[in-house]
Design an enzyme around this catalytic site. Structure first.
Site, mmCIF file in Angstrom:
data_model
loop_
_atom_site.group_PDB
_atom_site.id
_atom_site.type_symbol
_atom_site.label_atom_id
_atom_site.label_comp_id
_atom_site.label_asym_id
_atom_site.label_seq_id
_atom_site.Cartn_x
_atom_site.Cartn_y
_atom_site.Cartn_z
ATOM 1 N N LYS A 93 39.655 12.232 20.915
ATOM 2 C CA LYS A 93 38.471 12.977 20.467
ATOM 3 C C LYS A 93 37.762 13.693 21.617
ATOM 4 O O LYS A 93 37.179 14.747 21.440
ATOM 5 C CB LYS A 93 37.506 12.045 19.750
ATOM 6 C CG LYS A 93 37.996 11.677 18.356
ATOM 7 C CD LYS A 93 36.865 11.144 17.500
ATOM 8 C CE LYS A 93 37.306 11.020 16.066
ATOM 9 N NZ LYS A 93 38.178 9.843 15.864
ATOM 10 N N GLU A 115 27.923 14.640 13.310
ATOM 11 C CA GLU A 115 27.854 13.568 12.326
ATOM 12 C C GLU A 115 28.993 12.623 12.652
ATOM 13 O O GLU A 115 29.992 13.020 13.258
ATOM 14 C CB GLU A 115 27.965 14.116 10.908
ATOM 15 C CG GLU A 115 29.363 14.220 10.350
ATOM 16 C CD GLU A 115 30.205 15.297 11.012
ATOM 17 O OE1 GLU A 115 31.384 15.009 11.264
ATOM 18 O OE2 GLU A 115 29.714 16.403 11.284
ATOM 19 N N SER A 383 46.930 7.808 19.196
ATOM 20 C CA SER A 383 45.683 8.579 19.310
ATOM 21 C C SER A 383 44.550 7.834 20.001
ATOM 22 O O SER A 383 43.660 8.451 20.569
ATOM 23 C CB SER A 383 45.239 9.038 17.925
ATOM 24 O OG SER A 383 45.157 7.934 17.027
HETATM 25 C C1 LIG Z 1 38.957 9.615 14.703
HETATM 26 C C2 LIG Z 1 40.290 9.070 15.006
HETATM 27 C C3 LIG Z 1 41.423 9.457 14.267
HETATM 28 C C4 LIG Z 1 41.369 10.352 13.060
HETATM 29 O O1 LIG Z 1 40.939 11.648 13.325
HETATM 30 P P1 LIG Z 1 41.930 12.878 13.300
HETATM 31 O O2 LIG Z 1 41.024 14.054 13.302
HETATM 32 O O3 LIG Z 1 42.760 12.773 12.069
HETATM 33 O O4 LIG Z 1 42.764 12.808 14.517
HETATM 34 C C5 LIG Z 1 42.660 8.958 14.647
HETATM 35 N N1 LIG Z 1 42.776 8.095 15.689
HETATM 36 C C6 LIG Z 1 41.713 7.711 16.409
HETATM 37 C C7 LIG Z 1 41.918 6.757 17.541
HETATM 38 C C8 LIG Z 1 40.443 8.172 16.096
HETATM 39 O O5 LIG Z 1 39.374 7.760 16.811
#
Ligand SMILES: *Cc1c(COP(=O)(O)O)cnc(C)c1O
Length: 401
Positions: A93, A115, A383
Site C-alpha cells: 500500500k 477512508e 502483498s
Molecule cells: C489492503 C491489502 C490488500 C487488498 O488490497 P488490494 O487493493 O486488492 O491490493 C491485499 N493485501 C494486503 C496485505 C493489504 O493490506
C-alpha cells in the site's frame, strides 16, 4: 508474444466499467488531478523523486524469493514469492501512498484525507502525511475501529485524526461516503488519497500506475534470477491494487497466465464471501465508478465476509471487471479455511508470516502446484506481512493469545 494494451480510454472507461460517477462539484477537481498526474508522469524530476522515495524510504526493490522447502513439500511447480511484505509499513500500500503524496505536494495541497476499513490504508496514508508534513484526516466506521484498535492507535501515533463514522453499517462503505463528503467541502486545499484501483477516473489508472513498480521489478528480476518469465502470476484481489500492480506489465505477455484470487469467505454458495467477480455479481456503481458489485435485489450494497479484513470489499476495481470479461485474467476464489491453512504452512515451511490477504494468493498456488511439472514457475504476490493478523489467526485456532 507482446500485444498492445492501452486502457482506460480518455474518459476513464475500461470497456463498460470505470468512468466518473460523482457530485458535480468534484468533476473539476478530478480533471485538475488528471492533468497534474499526466504532467508528473512525464516529468523526469517527479519520476526521479518517486523512485528515490521507493528506494530509500520504502526499501525497494523487494526481492523475489524462491520458496524451495514449500515447493518441495508440494512436489510440483516452483513457488516464487514477490516480497511486498518487506516494504516499510508491511505491505504494497505504501507504494501508492508515496506516489499520491508526491502528487499532492506538487499540486500544493497540504491536507490529505482517506477512508479505511481494516486500517491498513489509513496507516499508510498517515505515514506519508507524517513524512511530508501534511495534515491528515482518516474516516473509519466505528465497527471497524473496534475491530482494528491497534491500527487506530498507530494512525494517532503518526499524527492523524481518525474520524469515527456512525452511519449505516459503520464500516468501509460508510467511511467512503464521509470521505467523499469531506472532499466535496474542502476540495481547494485537500487531496483525497484512495488506497486501491477504485474510485472515479483517474484514480484506478493512477493507483495502478504507481503500483506497477511491483510488476516492472518482476520482469527484470525473473530474467536475472530465473532466466525467463513465470508461467503464472497469482495475486489476491480486494479492490485489486497489488494484483493490478503485478499483472499490468505482464498483460502483453500472452504466454504468462494471470490469476486473481478473491475471498470466498465461508464459501461462494453460502453468500458469505467477498467475491464479486467469481460469484458473477451484477454491475453497479460504487465509489464513483461502475464495476461488478455485491448487491441485493434492490441494488443495495450487501455486507461482505472474509477472514481477511483487507479483502472485505463489496466491489472491485473496474479494470479487473474488464480483464475478467475479456478473459485475459482468470478469477478464482479461496475460502477462509484454505487461506488459514496456507498461512500456517508458509510460517512452518519458510519462516514467513504472510498477511491473510496474501495467504489467499498463496493458497491458490498451493492448490495448483502439485499437478504441475517441477520446472513450472508460479510467481505469487506476497502483498503484506501477517503480524497484524495474529489475533485473528489465534482466535480461529482456539489459542489464547
Ligand atoms: C489492503 C491489502 C490488500 C487488498 O488490497 P488490494 O487493493 O486488492 O491490493 C491485499 N493485501 C494486503 C496485505 C493489504 O493490506
Amino acid at each position: 508474444m507482446v500485444k498492445k494494451y492501452s486502457l482506460p480510454d480518455a474518459q476513464g472507461h475500461f470497456g463498460p466499467y470505470g468512468g466518473i460517477f460523482v457530485a458535480e462539484t468534484l468533476v473539476p477537481a478530478l480533471e485538475e488531478l488528471r492533468v497534474a498526474f499526466e504532467a508528473c508522469r512525464q516529468d523526469a524530476s517527479f519520476v526521479g523523486e518517486f523512485e528515490h522515495e521507493l528506494r530509500h524510504y520504502v526499501g525497494r526493490p523487494s526481492p523475489i524469493y524462491h520458496a524451495r522447502r514449500l515447493s518441495e513439500k508440494l512436489g510440483g511447480a516452483q513457488i516464487l514469492l514477490k516480497r511486498e511484505d518487506l516494504n516499510h509499513t508491511g505491505s504494497h500500500k505504501i507504494n501508492n501512498c508515496i506516489g499520491q503524496a508526491l502528487l499532492a505536494k506538487r499540486m500544493g495541497k497540504l491536507r490529505v484525507i482517506a477512508e479505511t476499513g481494516a486500517g491498513q490504508h489509513g496507516v499508510a496514508t498517515a505515514t506519508v502525511a507524517a513524512r511530508f508534513g501534511f495534515k491528515c484526516v482518516v474516516y473509519m466506521g466505528t465497527e471497524d475501529m473496534e475491530r482494528q484498535a491497534a491500527n487506530v492507535y498507530r494512525m494517532k501515533l503518526l499524527g492523524a485524526a481518525v474520524v469515527p463514522v456512525e452511519s449505516g453499517s459503520k464500516t468501509l462503505k460508510d467511511a467512503l461516503n464521509e470521505a467523499m463528503r469531506d472532499w466535496v467541502t474542502n476540495v481547494s486545499d485537500t487531496f483525497y488519497i484512495i488506497g486501491t484501483v477504485a474510485g472515479p477516473h483517474p484514480y484506478p489508472m493512477m493507483v495502478r500506475d504507481f503500483q506497477t513498480v511491483i510488476g516492472r521489478e518482476c520482469l527484470t528480476q525473473m530474467t536475472e534470477g530465473f532466466g525467463r518469465q513465470p508461467d503464472r502470476v497469482i495475486a489476491c484481489v480486494g479492490g485489486g491494487s497489488n494484483a493490478m500492480g503485478i499483472f499490468y506489465p505482464y498483460i502483453p505477455h500472452e504466454d504468462v497466465r494471470l490469476v486473481g484470487v478473491e475471498a470466498a469467505g465461508e464459501g461462494i454458495r453460502t453468500g458469505r464471501h467477498a467475491a464479486p467477480l467469481t460469484s458473477n455479481a451484477r454491475a453497479g456503481v460504487l465509489h464513483g465508478n461502475r464495476t461488478y458489485l455485491m448487491q441485493d435485489g434492490n441494488g443495495q450494497v450487501i455486507e461482505t465476509h472474509s477472514i481477511s479484513a483487507g479483502l472485505d470489499y463489496p466491489g472491485v476495481g473496474p479494470e479487473h471487471a474488464w480483464l475478467k470479461d475479456s478473459g485475459r485474467v482468470e478469477y478464482v476464489a479461496v475460502t477462509d479455511e484454505e487461506a488459514l491453512d496456507a498461512f500456517h504452512t508458509l510460517c512452518r515451511f519458510e519462516g514467513i508470516l504472510p498477511a491473510l490477504e496474501s495467504a489467499h494468493a498463496l493458497a491458490q498456488a498451493m492448490k495448483i502446484a502439485p499437478a504441475l511439472a517441477c520446472d513450472k514457475l508460479l510467481l505469487v504476490c506476497l502483498s503484506g506481512r501477517g503480524d497484524k493478523d495474529m489475533h485473528t489467526v489465534a482466535e480461529r485456532s482456539g489459542i489464547q493469545f
